[in-house]
Write a protein that holds these residues in place. Sequence first.
Motif, short mmCIF file in Angstrom:
data_model
loop_
_atom_site.label_atom_id
_atom_site.label_comp_id
_atom_site.label_asym_id
_atom_site.label_seq_id
_atom_site.Cartn_x
_atom_site.Cartn_y
_atom_site.Cartn_z
N ASN A 1 0.78 -1.50 0.36
CA ASN A 1 0.50 0.35 0.31
C ASN A 1 0.76 1.52 0.43
O ASN A 1 0.57 1.87 -0.17
CB ASN A 1 -1.06 0.36 1.29
CG ASN A 1 -2.19 -0.71 1.07
OD1 ASN A 1 -2.26 -1.33 0.24
ND2 ASN A 1 -2.72 -1.53 2.23
N ILE B 1 2.47 1.82 -3.42
CA ILE B 1 0.93 1.72 -4.38
C ILE B 1 0.55 4.07 -4.14
O ILE B 1 0.20 4.28 -5.14
CB ILE B 1 -0.45 1.20 -4.08
CG1 ILE B 1 -0.26 -0.24 -4.81
CG2 ILE B 1 -1.92 2.15 -4.30
CD1 ILE B 1 -0.73 -0.11 -6.16
N THR B 2 0.52 4.04 -2.78
CA THR B 2 0.57 5.37 -2.44
C THR B 2 1.62 6.79 -3.26
O THR B 2 1.32 7.54 -3.62
CB THR B 2 1.00 5.89 -0.78
OG1 THR B 2 -0.43 4.87 -0.78
CG2 THR B 2 0.81 7.40 -0.14
N LYS C 1 0.81 6.88 -7.19
CA LYS C 1 -0.51 7.39 -7.33
C LYS C 1 -0.06 8.64 -7.13
O LYS C 1 -0.43 10.13 -7.89
CB LYS C 1 -1.05 7.10 -6.62
CG LYS C 1 -2.11 6.12 -6.44
CD LYS C 1 -3.15 5.28 -6.14
CE LYS C 1 -3.85 6.37 -4.82
NZ LYS C 1 -5.18 5.60 -3.92
N ILE D 1 -3.74 6.03 -11.77
CA ILE D 1 -4.31 6.64 -10.13
C ILE D 1 -5.07 4.89 -10.27
O ILE D 1 -5.26 4.35 -9.42
CB ILE D 1 -4.94 7.34 -9.73
CG1 ILE D 1 -3.83 8.75 -9.39
CG2 ILE D 1 -5.65 7.26 -8.78
CD1 ILE D 1 -4.27 10.70 -8.88
N GLU D 2 -6.18 5.40 -10.90
CA GLU D 2 -7.42 4.20 -11.20
C GLU D 2 -6.98 3.17 -11.43
O GLU D 2 -7.41 1.74 -10.49
CB GLU D 2 -8.20 4.57 -12.32
CG GLU D 2 -8.76 6.04 -12.13
CD GLU D 2 -8.60 6.96 -12.32
OE1 GLU D 2 -8.64 8.05 -11.93
OE2 GLU D 2 -7.58 7.20 -13.19
N LYS D 3 -5.63 3.00 -12.16
CA LYS D 3 -4.95 1.24 -12.34
C LYS D 3 -5.12 1.52 -11.36
O LYS D 3 -4.47 -0.10 -10.71
CB LYS D 3 -4.48 1.37 -13.92
CG LYS D 3 -4.78 1.84 -15.31
CD LYS D 3 -3.91 1.21 -16.40
CE LYS D 3 -4.91 2.11 -18.11
NZ LYS D 3 -4.07 2.41 -18.89
N MET D 4 -3.86 1.65 -10.63
CA MET D 4 -3.54 1.29 -9.56
C MET D 4 -3.75 1.39 -8.87
O MET D 4 -3.75 0.17 -7.16
CB MET D 4 -1.82 2.44 -8.97
CG MET D 4 -1.07 3.72 -9.92
SD MET D 4 -0.07 1.48 -11.04
CE MET D 4 0.74 1.54 -8.74
N ASP D 5 -5.01 1.81 -8.34
CA ASP D 5 -6.16 0.98 -7.50
C ASP D 5 -6.93 0.09 -7.15
O ASP D 5 -7.31 -0.70 -6.05
CB ASP D 5 -7.06 2.29 -7.26
CG ASP D 5 -7.29 3.68 -6.75
OD1 ASP D 5 -6.25 3.88 -5.55
OD2 ASP D 5 -7.53 4.92 -6.62
N ALA D 6 -6.74 -0.62 -9.10
CA ALA D 6 -7.37 -1.06 -8.96
C ALA D 6 -6.32 -3.26 -8.95
O ALA D 6 -6.57 -3.92 -9.18
CB ALA D 6 -7.72 -1.71 -10.61
N SER D 7 -5.20 -2.62 -8.71
CA SER D 7 -3.89 -3.48 -8.81
C SER D 7 -4.85 -5.16 -7.23
O SER D 7 -4.57 -4.01 -6.76
CB SER D 7 -2.99 -2.77 -8.68
OG SER D 7 -1.93 -2.04 -9.70
#
Length: 944
Positions: free
Chosen positions: A649, A652-653, A656, A691-697
């Motif tokens: 996480n 990911i942060t 993003k 950002i959307e693709k990272m959230d969906a990982s």
Amino acid sequence: MKKIISTLIVMLFCMAGLLAQTDSAISESETITEGKIPTDPNVKVGKLSNGLTYYLRNNGKPEDKVELRLVVNAGSIMESDRQLGLAHFMEHMNFNGTKNFKKNDLVDYLQSIGVKFGADLNAYTSFDETVYILPIPSDDPEKLEKGFQILEDWAHNTTLSEEAIDGERGVVLEELRLRLGADERMQKVYLPKMMYGSRYADRLPIGTKENLENFSYDDVRHYYKTWYRPDLMAVVAVGDLDIETMEKKIQEHFSGIKKSDNPKKRESYELPNHEETLIAIASDKEAAFSQVQVMYKDHFEAPTLTTIGDYRDRLVKNLFSTLINNRLDELRNSANPPFVFGFSSYGGTFARTKNAYQSFAMTSPEGQLNGLKAILEENERVKRFGFQEAEFERAKKSLLAQLEKQYNDRDKLESERIVGEYINNYLENAPIPGIEWEFDMTKQLLPDIKLKEISDLINAFLHDDNRVIVITGPEKEGLTQVTEEQVRELLEKLETSEIAKYEDEAVRSELLETLPEPGSITDKPTNETLGTTTLILSNGATVTYKKTDFKNDEVLFKAFSPGGTSLYSDEELKATTFANNGLAEAGIGGLSLTDMNKFLSGKIVMVNPSIRGFSENFSGSAAPKDLETLFQMIHLYFTALNKDKEAFNSFITKQKSFLGNLMANPQFYFQDQLGKIRNEGNPRYTGFPTIEKMDASDYDLAYAKYQERFADAGDFHYYLVGNLDEEKVAEYAEKYLASLPGKQSNEKYIPTKFRSKDEYQKHVIKRGEDPKSNVSITWIEEMPYDSKTEMAIAALGEVLSIKLIEKLREEEGGVYGVGARGSLSKISYSSMTFSINFPCGPENVDKLVAAALAEVEKIKNEGVTPEDMTKVKETYLVKYKEDLKTNKFWIDNLLEADQEDKDANAILNFVEKLADLKAEDLQEVAKKYLDEKYFLGILMPETE
């Protein structure tokens, strides 16, 4: 020409400021520190009677080559108001006609002897200096003589004809156009405060559009006559040539340059002090990244390093930097990182006369204030509590390890990596004692350096006056901008805020807590031609290594296994693509990333696993003494990759934060849109991260697929090249690689089914407010693989680059840079990619596209000239000769031959293959594959 202006990253390595020592006790170490820093006996420093300084050093790597530099101690800071941009313009003019080389003859000649324009032949202009870069062969007397003649011509024989000056205006204006954008607009806001009250604030080397369009011929001639003179020049020559010959060449070519009768004083411009804290906040709708910076400028002028005591002070500051940046790295890798990246250092500024302590962070668009708070708090934490002993010991180990590596490779250092220190010695009186002296003196001084004196540096670094805070980032709907009031409030609260003491947690002393049961080597074939040995391991894996003496302290490592994400379903691919790079953030063997960094203090070693489209891979390197650690890390990446959702996480942060406004940048947007268009209908296209693709990982799925891809270690082929102990390689291979599970899976990757449309397409993408465009012309052709065709395609790219530079840059004055590139790959299906790319003005797009395509047609119809074939072949031969003596060349080519099923022995047949390559081969490739079915992408501003 490339520009080298001091940047924040460079400041990490410019630890030149000094503090007075206050301890009055006379000790043995203090007696040492009273001595002077010597000059490296390997370099000869001299001065001609006209004032020109020279630096000479014999250095045999690479063979038969000498690196020449002409250093002019004058840059844009010396310009009058009528001359804005002319220091840089003068740099350009030295490539456009001299006494002995007419316009274009100089570049033409150098290309004919294998010196590539831009990559080899180059120059840069900064605020305070102009430096010309010329590598030439040293084994040919005629070429050597011409090289020194070129350097002399640059010094005092530039013709500066009116025709040449007018012809170059367009090129320099195109270079200026390239700089337009968010960064340039924000710089106009913060530079006057960062360089408050100084001449540096309004003397950017690129100059102004108005002046570049309107300066008179005499303006540039006057600059040249005033500042290009021997007392402001140095010649640096380092390479495979005896010092006597180099010195004779310098005397012959430069002794005759006359002194100026009434030389204008070369002023040293100050960066004045200011009592208040200056705050600059700049935002722009096209800004891709968010940054914060705090700058504490010294009250005094930057002193020079002359005594061993000065050198000791620099060591102390280097240790401070290591300590504070280790803490910032821990923050970066924490569960809730306040920034993507952060560092602090003490060193130079844009002004030679002033040093500063600076802290910097890249943040999310919303996290600027939080990032600023984080770097301020870390400085304050050090001020209140200092550093700790365990941190100090790790920092000393790291510093010594780096110096030891440099020391061990002292006789294998490339000449181009040596010249810089002599340039700095001339321009800024930076010491040049040599690595032998530095390594020995550092070992003597380190034991006497106390932790407290390092911690106490922060008290001199931090002050309320002479402080500048810079905040830059995007401007978009829904984003609240940081205000100056908020910054000042933060500064006030910091003084009374509660800040906890740093807690340093110890890590275990062994990387592998339980040693594996060793496997065995079942066979050991050798390739006498290539000088390689292959170990066949009991689990099915192979280890190919090549022992070299190219570097004394370097081992490079790579590995691959066929498969990669080609074996994932479409859904699995999209769910894991952007998660894969975050898997290693969890650490290995129960050690976190922070723990690993601590454990590896004092070691020179790194290993990175990755999963690519058609293979799973490793890459890494190590000093020979740390080779076992490299093998242990490989073993753990197979068997004990940590699973840590918190660490993932954090990754990911940071991603993003980095991606928060990326698509606001016109260039990134352009590439993203072209990728989408080319891949229309491709179910496996993942595109740019968002950002959307990272959230969906999907971390759980990515981790599971990693375990799957690395389950069969016997399916891997490992490569090692460098200064290897062969017995150790065999021992470690048995212990750490052969012990891994081998499943005889023998997987193959699945070739791509999708094919781009084989038709002419033109797409105009509109983005950005600046009058700047970008052109991309691409041919993609599925075709059988043939090594001769592969070479012809690549050579065609080189030839076309030469012709495009001549036409679009030199003749049309319509571009600053242009290039063509061709390649033929067997993965995943045999296909050619050939492209032409250049930036230009929107009004010139159609004309320059037509001109570029006309050059393609000219090659198709008329072929390649013998002169251009000679240029490309000579460039290839020079590079190949140097590459053969590098570890990187060997490991890359050995792996590629295996991965693409090529004949590895062909690595040594390059010269013969090149000799067989004919101009007709390039013409045939152009005719056959550069047809009317190309993809044309054009970036235009939104106002067009």
